[in-house]
Design an enzyme around this catalytic site. Structure first.
Site, PDB file in Angstrom:
ATOM      1  NE  ARG A 102      -4.219  -1.471   0.282  1.00 48.41           N
ATOM      2  CZ  ARG A 102      -5.236  -1.724   1.093  1.00 48.41           C
ATOM      3  NH1 ARG A 102      -5.433  -0.975   2.140  1.00 48.41           N
ATOM      4  NH2 ARG A 102      -6.055  -2.711   0.840  1.00 48.41           N
ATOM      5  NE  ARG A 126      -9.663   9.242  -1.637  1.00 51.31           N
ATOM      6  CZ  ARG A 126      -9.944   8.888  -0.401  1.00 51.31           C
ATOM      7  NH1 ARG A 126     -10.057   7.622  -0.096  1.00 51.31           N
ATOM      8  NH2 ARG A 126     -10.085   9.776   0.549  1.00 51.31           N
ATOM      9  CE1 TYR A 159     -12.907  -7.516   1.789  1.00 51.90           C
ATOM     10  CE2 TYR A 159     -11.309  -9.076   0.926  1.00 51.90           C
ATOM     11  CZ  TYR A 159     -11.627  -8.045   1.786  1.00 51.90           C
ATOM     12  OH  TYR A 159     -10.681  -7.545   2.646  1.00 51.90           O
ATOM     13  CG  ASP A 211      -8.884  -3.071  -4.207  1.00 51.18           C
ATOM     14  OD1 ASP A 211      -8.283  -2.455  -3.313  1.00 51.18           O
ATOM     15  OD2 ASP A 211      -9.649  -4.029  -3.978  1.00 51.18           O
ATOM     16  NE  ARG A 261      -7.223   5.274   2.967  1.00 48.29           N
ATOM     17  CZ  ARG A 261      -8.063   4.433   3.533  1.00 48.29           C
ATOM     18  NH1 ARG A 261      -9.302   4.798   3.762  1.00 48.29           N
ATOM     19  NH2 ARG A 261      -7.684   3.221   3.878  1.00 48.29           N
TER      20      ARG A 261
HETATM   21  O1  CP3 Z   1       0.055  -1.527  -2.503  1.00 47.06           O
HETATM   22  C1  CP3 Z   1      -0.253  -0.624  -3.296  1.00 47.06           C
HETATM   23  O2  CP3 Z   1       0.149   0.552  -3.201  1.00 47.06           O
HETATM   24  C2  CP3 Z   1      -1.062  -1.019  -4.520  1.00 47.06           C
HETATM   25  C3  CP3 Z   1      -2.473  -0.861  -4.441  1.00 47.06           C
HETATM   26  C4  CP3 Z   1      -3.349  -1.799  -3.640  1.00 47.06           C
HETATM   27  C5  CP3 Z   1      -4.582  -1.356  -3.110  1.00 47.06           C
HETATM   28  N1  CP3 Z   1      -5.246  -2.431  -2.619  1.00 47.06           N
HETATM   29  C6  CP3 Z   1      -5.064   0.033  -3.153  1.00 47.06           C
HETATM   30  C7  CP3 Z   1      -6.111   0.431  -2.215  1.00 47.06           C
HETATM   31  C8  CP3 Z   1      -3.250  -3.163  -3.369  1.00 47.06           C
HETATM   32  C9  CP3 Z   1      -2.114  -4.123  -3.650  1.00 47.06           C
HETATM   33  C10 CP3 Z   1      -4.466  -3.551  -2.727  1.00 47.06           C
HETATM   34  C11 CP3 Z   1      -4.769  -4.934  -2.335  1.00 47.06           C
HETATM   35  C12 CP3 Z   1      -5.957  -5.221  -1.537  1.00 47.06           C
HETATM   36  N2  CP3 Z   1      -7.202  -4.639  -1.607  1.00 47.06           N
HETATM   37  C13 CP3 Z   1      -6.056  -6.266  -0.584  1.00 47.06           C
HETATM   38  C14 CP3 Z   1      -4.949  -7.247  -0.253  1.00 47.06           C
HETATM   39  C15 CP3 Z   1      -3.922  -6.654   0.619  1.00 47.06           C
HETATM   40  C16 CP3 Z   1      -4.419  -6.324   2.008  1.00 47.06           C
HETATM   41  O3  CP3 Z   1      -4.363  -5.137   2.345  1.00 47.06           O
HETATM   42  O4  CP3 Z   1      -4.792  -7.243   2.733  1.00 47.06           O
HETATM   43  C17 CP3 Z   1      -7.347  -6.256  -0.039  1.00 47.06           C
HETATM   44  C18 CP3 Z   1      -7.895  -7.171   1.038  1.00 47.06           C
HETATM   45  C19 CP3 Z   1      -8.072  -5.238  -0.714  1.00 47.06           C
HETATM   46  C20 CP3 Z   1      -9.511  -4.886  -0.543  1.00 47.06           C
HETATM   47  C21 CP3 Z   1      -9.624  -3.499  -0.089  1.00 47.06           C
HETATM   48  N3  CP3 Z   1      -9.461  -2.403  -0.909  1.00 47.06           N
HETATM   49  C22 CP3 Z   1      -9.898  -3.023   1.219  1.00 47.06           C
HETATM   50  C23 CP3 Z   1     -10.116  -3.910   2.430  1.00 47.06           C
HETATM   51  C24 CP3 Z   1      -9.915  -1.629   1.138  1.00 47.06           C
HETATM   52  C25 CP3 Z   1     -10.280  -0.649   2.227  1.00 47.06           C
HETATM   53  C26 CP3 Z   1      -9.077  -0.363   3.025  1.00 47.06           C
HETATM   54  C27 CP3 Z   1      -9.261   0.812   3.922  1.00 47.06           C
HETATM   55  O5  CP3 Z   1      -8.308   1.030   4.661  1.00 47.06           O
HETATM   56  O6  CP3 Z   1     -10.301   1.486   3.869  1.00 47.06           O
HETATM   57  C28 CP3 Z   1      -9.598  -1.261  -0.176  1.00 47.06           C
HETATM   58  C29 CP3 Z   1      -9.428   0.090  -0.705  1.00 47.06           C
HETATM   59  C30 CP3 Z   1      -8.065   0.502  -1.118  1.00 47.06           C
HETATM   60  N4  CP3 Z   1      -7.294  -0.231  -1.991  1.00 47.06           N
HETATM   61  C31 CP3 Z   1      -7.360   1.682  -0.765  1.00 47.06           C
HETATM   62  C32 CP3 Z   1      -6.148   1.658  -1.448  1.00 47.06           C
HETATM   63  C33 CP3 Z   1      -5.076   2.704  -1.451  1.00 47.06           C
HETATM   64  C34 CP3 Z   1      -7.881   2.775   0.157  1.00 47.06           C
HETATM   65  C35 CP3 Z   1      -9.069   3.379  -0.505  1.00 47.06           C
HETATM   66  C36 CP3 Z   1      -9.132   4.873  -0.503  1.00 47.06           C
HETATM   67  O7  CP3 Z   1      -8.231   5.539  -1.052  1.00 47.06           O
HETATM   68  O8  CP3 Z   1     -10.141   5.356   0.011  1.00 47.06           O
END
Ligand code: CP3
Length: 356
Positions: A32, A45, A159, A82, A36
């Site tokens: 990640r 964003r 999910y 994602d 944010r």
């Molecule tokens: O690592 C990186 O920089 C690449 C981008 C990336 C994102 N999601 C961007 C993201 C990667 C590799 C993921 C993988 C992902 N997404 C996983 C597996 C890794 C992990 O963290 O366990 C999972 C389970 C998801 C599903 C997902 N997407 C969740 C649970 C969330 C919410 C997280 C939160 O903190 O609210 C997301 C959204 C998401 N994906 C964000 C980002 C930067 C935050 C969303 C936002 O900007 O509002």
């Protein structure tokens, strides 16, 4: 014959470490890393409107992929996207709102609904992802490798069935134990979709791929083998030969030998794993990546540096180490703390070097 930029990329710290070759210093990137905790990410964003528009617009996805690299001397970029893009393209309708997390408009309620799911074509329904890869590769100009990724079938299934995040996995486990054949049908569909999706990312230019198995660790050992690891193995078997691969099961520390036996190049470790012991257990079979508790990034910089040193000492001599967090960085982290962490990894000298 390979062109010059490709050869140079293969010689970068990250790709060398995944092949367990020696590197000048240990490569580092963060799960990640585009997110944010960076004000510039929040600004992009806001311009995009919401998270899915950010993902689906290649120019925005490219911009945020490169943001952390402009700040820190990271050794790899990771595609901004994602894991839930596949179920979204299968018609489940994904929204990701601040503070709510991912939600599907049309989750799977019962096995009979499996019939409505098709395998998305990566070059049409998921074209925005491969377009982003091509654009990022062009903008990176061979500076560092680009990591592509997907979720593990089991993690995607949780999910899709829960409709979002659920700590107890009540519905997903009801399927798993009550209708295991239906669960296997769903997982097989996801294996096929993910294999095609990752091969499309590879064809578009990613240099390595990572499978995120965020929820494999909630399973029993038998269920992990059958419903999480076996589908991931089938994906690895279907990928373009020679592609470096990383497999990350959060909470999977007790299954490292089995994970290594898949033939993956690297294994992602959460923070509960003892790194020195993991290295003994995995041996020559795979490189190791991860392990720093993301919560440590909230501590004073001196504490962060101590923890970096502790992990570097635990890995010790030899090749095959990629420094990373044990899970994604959280929004509240001060970017200065990330800068200090990255610098400490690159400046680390093994104790024997100091004795010289
Ligand atoms: O690592 C990186 O920089 C690449 C981008 C990336 C994102 N999601 C961007 C993201 C990667 C590799 C993921 C993988 C992902 N997404 C996983 C597996 C890794 C992990 O963290 O366990 C999972 C389970 C998801 C599903 C997902 N997407 C969740 C649970 C969330 C919410 C997280 C939160 O903190 O609210 C997301 C959204 C998401 N994906 C964000 C980002 C930067 C935050 C969303 C936002 O900007 O509002």
């Amino acid at each position: 014959m390979k062109d010059a930029p490709t050869r140079a990329l293969e010689d970068t710290r990250f790709l060398r470490a995944l092949r367990r070759e020696l590197t000048d210093v240990t490569p580092v990137w963060l799960m990640r890393q585009a997110g944010r905790y960076l004000p510039e990410y929040r600004a992009t964003r806001a311009r995009a409107g919401d998270f899915m528009r950010l993902c689906k617009t290649p120019e925005y996805a490219c911009e945020v992929t490169l943001q952390p690299l402009a700040r820190f001397p990271l050794d790899a970029a990771i595609l901004f996207s994602d894991i839930l893009t596949i179920p979204d393209a299968m018609g489940l309708g994904l929204t990701i709102d601040e503070g709510v997390g991912p939600r599907f408009k049309h989750p799977l309620h019962e096995p009979s609904e499996l019939r409505r799911l098709g395998i998305p074509d990566p070059e049409t329904e998921l074209r925005y992802v491969t377009d982003a890869v091509r654009l990022i590769k062009r903008e990176l100009g061979g500076r560092v490798p680009l990591i592509g990724f997907a979720g593990s079938p089991w993690t995607l299934a949780t999910y899709m069935i829960e409709g979002g995040s659920d700590r107890e996995f009540i519905r997903a486990k009801r399927w798993l134990y009550g209708a295991p054949e239906a669960m296997e049908t769903l997982l097989e569909l996801l294996v096929e979709a993910t294999t095609q999706y990752l091969n499309a990312q590879i064809a578009a230019g990613v240099d390595a791929v990572m499978l995120f198995d965020t929820w494999g660790g909630v399973l029993t050992t038998d269920a992990y083998q059958r419903f999480s690891l076996a589908p991931m193995q089938r994906i690895l078997n279907g990928l373009k030969a020679g592609t470096p691969t990383i497999l990350f099961t959060k909470g999977g520390g007790q299954w490292l030998e089995r994970i290594a036996a898949t033939g993956c190049s690297g294994i992602g470790l959460d923070w509960s794993v003892d790194l020195a012991q993991a290295k003994r257990r995995v041996g020559e079979l795979a490189a190791l990546q991860g392990n720093l508790d993301p919560a440590i990034l909230r501590a004073p910089i001196a504490v962060i540096e101590q923890e970096v040193d502790r992990i570097m000492d635990a890995f010790g001599d030899g090749s095959g180490h990629v420094f990373n967090l044990g899970h994604g960085i959280t929004p509240d982290i001060d970017p200065e703390h990330v800068a200090a962490m990255v610098a400490r990894v690159h400046n680390y000298r093994r104790p024997k070097d100091l004795r010289r």
